[in-house]
Design a protein around this motif. Sequence first.
Motif, short mmCIF file in Angstrom:
data_model
loop_
_atom_site.label_atom_id
_atom_site.label_comp_id
_atom_site.label_asym_id
_atom_site.label_seq_id
_atom_site.Cartn_x
_atom_site.Cartn_y
_atom_site.Cartn_z
N PHE A 66 11.09 8.79 6.14
CA PHE A 66 11.58 8.07 7.31
C PHE A 66 13.03 7.64 7.10
CE2 PHE A 66 11.98 4.76 10.47
CZ PHE A 66 11.27 5.29 11.53
N SER A 67 13.36 7.17 5.90
CA SER A 67 14.75 6.78 5.60
C SER A 67 15.68 7.97 5.72
CB SER A 67 14.85 6.21 4.18
OG SER A 67 14.14 5.01 4.07
N CYS A 68 15.25 9.09 5.17
CA CYS A 68 16.07 10.30 5.24
C CYS A 68 16.35 10.65 6.70
CB CYS A 68 15.37 11.45 4.53
SG CYS A 68 16.31 12.99 4.53
N PHE A 69 15.32 10.61 7.53
CA PHE A 69 15.50 10.94 8.94
C PHE A 69 16.41 9.92 9.62
CE2 PHE A 69 14.43 10.71 13.42
CZ PHE A 69 14.52 12.04 13.80
N LYS A 73 22.72 12.58 8.92
CA LYS A 73 23.96 12.83 9.68
C LYS A 73 24.05 14.29 10.12
CE LYS A 73 25.78 8.71 8.85
NZ LYS A 73 25.55 7.69 9.81
N GLU A 74 22.98 15.04 9.86
CA GLU A 74 22.99 16.45 10.21
C GLU A 74 23.04 16.63 11.73
OE1 GLU A 74 23.10 19.13 8.03
OE2 GLU A 74 23.47 17.51 6.59
N GLU A 75 23.59 17.76 12.16
CA GLU A 75 23.66 18.04 13.59
C GLU A 75 22.26 18.08 14.20
OE1 GLU A 75 25.29 21.53 16.52
OE2 GLU A 75 26.41 21.11 14.70
N VAL A 76 21.33 18.72 13.51
CA VAL A 76 19.92 18.67 13.90
C VAL A 76 19.32 17.56 13.04
CG1 VAL A 76 17.74 19.90 14.02
CG2 VAL A 76 19.87 21.12 14.45
N LYS A 77 19.25 16.36 13.63
CA LYS A 77 18.84 15.17 12.87
C LYS A 77 17.55 15.41 12.11
CE LYS A 77 18.32 10.21 13.31
NZ LYS A 77 19.51 9.63 12.74
N GLY A 78 17.58 15.10 10.82
CA GLY A 78 16.41 15.22 9.98
C GLY A 78 16.20 16.59 9.37
N SER A 79 17.05 17.55 9.72
CA SER A 79 16.85 18.90 9.17
C SER A 79 17.05 18.93 7.66
CB SER A 79 17.77 19.90 9.86
OG SER A 79 19.14 19.57 9.65
N ASP A 80 17.71 17.91 7.13
CA ASP A 80 17.91 17.82 5.69
C ASP A 80 16.76 17.07 5.00
OD1 ASP A 80 18.78 15.60 7.15
OD2 ASP A 80 20.19 14.95 5.61
N CYS A 81 15.71 16.76 5.74
CA CYS A 81 14.61 15.93 5.22
C CYS A 81 13.30 16.68 5.07
CB CYS A 81 14.40 14.74 6.15
SG CYS A 81 15.88 13.75 6.44
N ILE A 82 13.32 17.97 5.24
CA ILE A 82 12.08 18.75 5.24
C ILE A 82 11.27 18.54 3.97
CG2 ILE A 82 11.14 21.09 5.27
CD1 ILE A 82 13.42 21.78 7.24
N ASP A 83 11.93 18.52 2.81
CA ASP A 83 11.19 18.34 1.55
C ASP A 83 10.53 16.97 1.49
OD1 ASP A 83 11.77 20.87 0.63
OD2 ASP A 83 13.55 20.23 -0.49
N HIS A 84 11.21 15.94 2.00
CA HIS A 84 10.62 14.60 2.02
C HIS A 84 9.37 14.57 2.90
CE1 HIS A 84 13.85 12.61 -0.15
NE2 HIS A 84 14.73 13.22 0.63
N PHE A 85 9.45 15.20 4.08
CA PHE A 85 8.29 15.21 4.97
C PHE A 85 7.16 16.07 4.41
CE2 PHE A 85 11.28 13.44 8.01
CZ PHE A 85 10.48 12.50 8.65
N ARG A 86 7.52 17.15 3.72
CA ARG A 86 6.49 17.98 3.09
C ARG A 86 5.76 17.18 2.01
NH1 ARG A 86 9.41 22.28 1.67
NH2 ARG A 86 8.95 23.31 3.62
N ASN A 87 6.50 16.44 1.20
CA ASN A 87 5.88 15.61 0.16
C ASN A 87 4.97 14.56 0.76
OD1 ASN A 87 7.24 17.03 -1.85
ND2 ASN A 87 8.91 15.55 -1.98
N MET A 88 5.43 13.95 1.85
CA MET A 88 4.61 12.94 2.52
C MET A 88 3.33 13.57 3.05
SD MET A 88 5.38 10.59 5.89
CE MET A 88 5.18 11.96 7.02
#
Length: 142
Positions: A66-69, A73-88
């Motif tokens: 959630f913090s990552c999302f 600052k990515e153009e597609v918000k949260g696209s840099d957080c996929i690994d965090h969401f996968r771990n969750m």
Amino acid sequence: MTMDRIIFVTKEEHESPSNAELIADDPNDPYEEQGLILPNGDINWNCPCLGGMASGPCGSHFKDAFSCFHYSKEEVKGSDCIDHFRNMQECLQKYPELYPQEEEKESPPQTEVFPDQDSFSSPLSNSSDSDSTVPTNSQRAS
């Protein structure tokens, strides 16, 4: 807006009059009625809107994702957080009794497939076939 307080008691405690002391709401509590995002932009992990996801065995994974999302600052918000969401998600699947998967509330409507109109004969059509089960207008008149 007032919030309910949940107090867990044993069966024995429940059988006798309560001696629990409720603490009055602190009007200076910085987290009270702030919502998900605090005025300074930080995440309010105590917000009831999170449904307790920030605590429990997968709380740290939820907070990371959630913090990552939130701070992405990515153009597609949260696209840099996929690994965090996968771990969750992997953590949530380890504890199905605590984090049940939402079932489909209703199955999607079934679409009926009909043959081509040319090869489809409806019993309601005005057919002159003698074995038709629905009488045509001319058959009704006679």
